[in-house]
Design an enzyme around this catalytic site. Structure first.
Site, PDB file in Angstrom:
ATOM      1  N   ASP A  21       0.850  -1.199   0.000  1.00 55.62           N
ATOM      2  CA  ASP A  21       0.000   0.000   0.000  1.00 55.62           C
ATOM      3  C   ASP A  21       0.881   1.243   0.000  1.00 55.62           C
ATOM      4  OD1 ASP A  21      -1.933   1.976   0.488  1.00 55.62           O
ATOM      5  OD2 ASP A  21      -1.876   1.616   2.653  1.00 55.62           O
ATOM      6  N   ASN A  23      -0.652   4.555  -0.438  1.00 55.38           N
ATOM      7  CA  ASN A  23      -1.407   5.772  -0.100  1.00 55.38           C
ATOM      8  C   ASN A  23      -2.007   5.752   1.298  1.00 55.38           C
ATOM      9  OD1 ASN A  23      -3.559   4.045  -0.367  1.00 55.38           O
ATOM     10  ND2 ASN A  23      -4.412   5.005  -2.199  1.00 55.38           N
ATOM     11  N   ASP A  25      -4.249   3.746   2.701  1.00 54.12           N
ATOM     12  CA  ASP A  25      -5.642   3.328   2.935  1.00 54.12           C
ATOM     13  C   ASP A  25      -5.750   1.884   3.423  1.00 54.12           C
ATOM     14  OD1 ASP A  25      -5.109   1.861   0.655  1.00 54.12           O
ATOM     15  OD2 ASP A  25      -6.806   2.627  -0.513  1.00 54.12           O
ATOM     16  N   ASP A  29      -1.870  -1.425  -3.862  1.00 52.58           N
ATOM     17  CA  ASP A  29      -2.259  -0.693  -5.058  1.00 52.58           C
ATOM     18  C   ASP A  29      -1.226  -0.877  -6.172  1.00 52.58           C
ATOM     19  OD1 ASP A  29      -0.157   1.183  -4.248  1.00 52.58           O
ATOM     20  OD2 ASP A  29      -1.638   2.031  -2.870  1.00 52.58           O
ATOM     21  N   ASP A  98      -5.501 -11.574 -14.634  1.00 54.33           N
ATOM     22  CA  ASP A  98      -6.420 -12.593 -14.123  1.00 54.33           C
ATOM     23  C   ASP A  98      -7.811 -12.205 -14.605  1.00 54.33           C
ATOM     24  OD1 ASP A  98      -7.755 -14.533 -12.643  1.00 54.33           O
ATOM     25  OD2 ASP A  98      -6.445 -14.281 -10.913  1.00 54.33           O
ATOM     26  N   ASP A 199      -9.957 -17.424 -14.933  1.00 56.16           N
ATOM     27  CA  ASP A 199     -10.583 -17.901 -13.705  1.00 56.16           C
ATOM     28  C   ASP A 199     -11.833 -18.730 -14.022  1.00 56.16           C
ATOM     29  OD1 ASP A 199     -10.977 -17.521 -10.632  1.00 56.16           O
ATOM     30  OD2 ASP A 199     -12.907 -16.944 -11.501  1.00 56.16           O
ATOM     31  N   GLU A 256      -8.021 -22.113 -14.990  1.00 53.45           N
ATOM     32  CA  GLU A 256      -8.367 -22.737 -13.719  1.00 53.45           C
ATOM     33  C   GLU A 256      -9.414 -23.799 -13.999  1.00 53.45           C
ATOM     34  OE1 GLU A 256      -9.836 -21.408  -9.253  1.00 53.45           O
ATOM     35  OE2 GLU A 256     -10.804 -20.527 -11.004  1.00 53.45           O
ATOM     36  N   HIS A 331      -3.733 -17.672  -4.028  1.00 53.29           N
ATOM     37  CA  HIS A 331      -4.647 -16.848  -3.227  1.00 53.29           C
ATOM     38  C   HIS A 331      -5.832 -17.635  -2.674  1.00 53.29           C
ATOM     39  CE1 HIS A 331      -6.347 -17.084  -7.213  1.00 53.29           C
ATOM     40  NE2 HIS A 331      -7.499 -16.644  -6.748  1.00 53.29           N
ATOM     41  N   ASP A 332      -6.073 -18.839  -3.180  1.00 57.08           N
ATOM     42  CA  ASP A 332      -7.199 -19.663  -2.733  1.00 57.08           C
ATOM     43  C   ASP A 332      -6.775 -20.831  -1.852  1.00 57.08           C
ATOM     44  OD1 ASP A 332      -9.240 -18.234  -3.953  1.00 57.08           O
ATOM     45  OD2 ASP A 332      -9.153 -19.386  -5.810  1.00 57.08           O
TER      46      ASP A 332
END
Length: 572
Positions: A21, A23, A25, A29, A98, A199, A256, A331-332
């Protein structure tokens, strides 16, 4: 030997909301990715796979797209993406997007129109059906639990969603949908992206008539995979996409595709198929899942013989016919060192061993962010700290069924997708250097010990081991194209195999557990096994290679000038 750049590449997957990150938040990003391009270049990777960054209400971390040709506000702007593309290309790095073709967000303009009335021109862009006697149209269960059907009050019909109710499935029987998706794919290719990870691509076709699953009396609790996975018309649609769009660009594509074996995979990736370059298989991801009906949450111990069977099947069936995509986590999936290694006593050794395996198989290796420093699973004490919709749904469903909370949390600690989604650990400073704000999900508390900054300083770190593995792959063609042969198939601790190309042979020796088994190398191989390419332990002095005592999670890779004799492989 059919050489391709994407076969020789190493891919690094970025989950952007958790990468870096800039910025404040609390969410990663595009500028954060740009700022770490030199880090990725130094690691040695070739392709950066970026999880969805399109405009999205973010009900499923970007996999619910509301505008395919714009960037999510949290991540930045299209101008910043163009800069990312330019700066990556300037460093010799490629960008793989993706792309979700199976469904959109329920906030996509197409769906907003589609649900506005039954006679809207875009009604047929999605899959709408009437109910049956007050029940959904069929008994299919969503991947995120519950029915795949959501009732729409305004039009009095149900729409289909294999995932969240915020992710309605597109109707790929509609030629206007097909044409629109082709135009969008080409729009990104003209912009200069270097490939796509498609995906849920196996699900874009549903069974004709949308029949009930195995038990028609069960509503809505049947996971009818065979009725919406890998159906024949998927190949017709992918061939059409290839011929009309993909063929004209020198890109990398990976699909996938859950629920298939290597023979079925050849229908996607066979050299003569003209569909995809490779697919992600899930067989090895299911080795620690039981058969109670709870899917991945029903956890059982995995064993090495089953892993050998799965991997060997993919390595041998696809050789010279297709191509593998090799991965331990993404990520899964849970973190690999926590799932297949030992993330406590032997975290460094087992992470290096798993990396050795990944990078010495035939196929393109995929590294998930943080894997190169040995990041581990997270175990949040409270469900309130979790963000993953699948995890939250599972928690509520299990409590409703009377399962004790402690038992539910045990499964979540092992298998939640949030294990892989905690922020990248860059430094030992506040929030691991990920953000100066409040992170969208808490950082793993072990970041003072596991972080990039310290790993770079330590020449014996997992990070530097990854660098060496990647460099070796670029130096030795046998690591990329060599033919795989499994040795010691019935050994429950050691995974040993060769990779042979012309007059070179790679001998890979992996101890998958914390014991100290003895490997008796056949006498015919001992004189050949002299050039040690890499090991995750220091090698001191002369060793008896014919009677080799391996240390916990030890990995060794030898390069031999001549391949082993056939009888050695058959009798050893």
């Amino acid at each position: 030997m059919n050489k391709k750049w994407w076969k020789e590449a190493v891919v690094y997957q970025i989950y952007p909301i958790s990468f870096l990150d800039t910025n404040g938040d609390g969410k990663g990003d595009l500028l954060g990715i740009i700022s770490r391009l030199d880090y990725l270049k130094d690691l040695g990777v070739d392709v950066i796979w970026i999880c969805p960054i399109y405009k999205s209400p973010n009900h499923d971390n970007g996999y619910d797209i509301s505008d395919y040709c714009d960037i999510m506000d949290e991540f930045g702007t299209m101008e910043e993406f163009d800069r990312l593309l330019r700066e990556a290309h300037a460093r010799g790095l490629k960008i793989m997007m993706d792309l979700v073709l199976n469904h959109t967000s329920d906030e996509h303009p197409w769906f907003i129109e589609s649900r506005s009335s039954r006679d809207n021109p875009k009604r047929d862009f999605y899959i709408w059906r009437k109910g049956k006697d007050g029940h959904p149209p069929n008994n299919w269960e969503s991947y995120f639990s519950g029915s795949v059907w959501e009732y729409d009050e305004k039009t009095g019909e149900y729409y289909l969603h294999l995932y969240s109710k915020h992710q309605p499935d597109l109707n790929w029987e509609n030629q206007k949908v097909i044409d629109s998706m082709h135009e969008m794919v080409e729009w990104w290719l003209k912009k200069g992206v270097d490939g796509f990870r498609f995906d849920a691509i196996a699900h874009i076709v549903k069974a004709v008539g949308l029949p009930d699953g195995d038990n028609p009396d069960q509503l809505p609790t049947v996971r009818a995979y065979e009725l919406f996975s890998n159906l024949e018309n998927v190949h017709t649609l992918l061939s059409n996409l290839y011929e009309r769009v993909l063929f004209h660009y020198d890109i990398m594509t990976v699909g996938e595709t859950s629920g298939l074996g290597p023979e079925q995979a050849l229908s996607y990736v066979g050299d003569t198929r003209n569909e995809l370059n490779m697919v992600f298989q899930f067989e090895h991801m299911q080795l620690d899942a039981g058969s109670s009906g709870s899917g991945k949450w029903d956890i059982r111990p995995w064993n090495l013989l089953e892993l050998k069977k799965v991997i060997s099947g993919w390595q041998t069936v696809l050789h010279d016919k297709g191509w593998n995509a090799n991965y331990w986590c993404n990520h899964d999936q849970p973190r690999s060192v926590s799932r297949f290694g030992d993330d406590q006593k032997y975290r460094v050794e087992s992470a290096k061993m798993l990396a050795t395996f990944l990078h010495t198989l035939e196929g393109t290796p995929y590294i998930y962010q943080g894997e190169e420093i040995g990041m581990t699973n997270i175990a949040f004490a409270s469900i309130d700290d979790y963000r993953d919709v699948e995890t939250l749904n599972y928690y509520e469903e299990q409590l409703d069924q009377g399962v004790p909370e402690e038992q539910v949390m045990q499964a979540i600690w092992k298998k939640s997708r949030d294990n892989a989604r905690t922020p990248m650990q860059w430094t030992n400073g506040e929030h691991a250097g990920f953000t100066r704000g409040t992170p969208w999900i808490e950082v793993n508390s072990n970041y003072p010990l596991i972080n990039v900054e310290d790993a770079i300083k330590d020449p014996n770190s997992i990070y530097h081991y990854y660098k060496k593995l990647i460099a070796l792959r670029k130096q030795h063609e046998v690591i990329v194209y060599g033919e795989y042969k499994l040795l010691l198939p019935l050994d429950k601790e050691l995974y040993v195999y060769t990779r042979t190309l012309e007059d070179q042979c790679l001998l890979v020796i992996l101890n998958f557990f914390g014991g100290e088994p003895v490997l008796k190398l056949p006498a015919e191989l001992v004189p050949e096994a002299k050039q040690l390419l890499i090991s995750n332990y220091p090698i001191k002095g002369e060793e008896d290679l014919g009677n080799l005592k391996l240390r916990p999670y030890e990995a060794r890779v030898y390069l031999m000038k001549t391949p082993p004799l056939d009888f050695v492989a058959q009798t050893w």
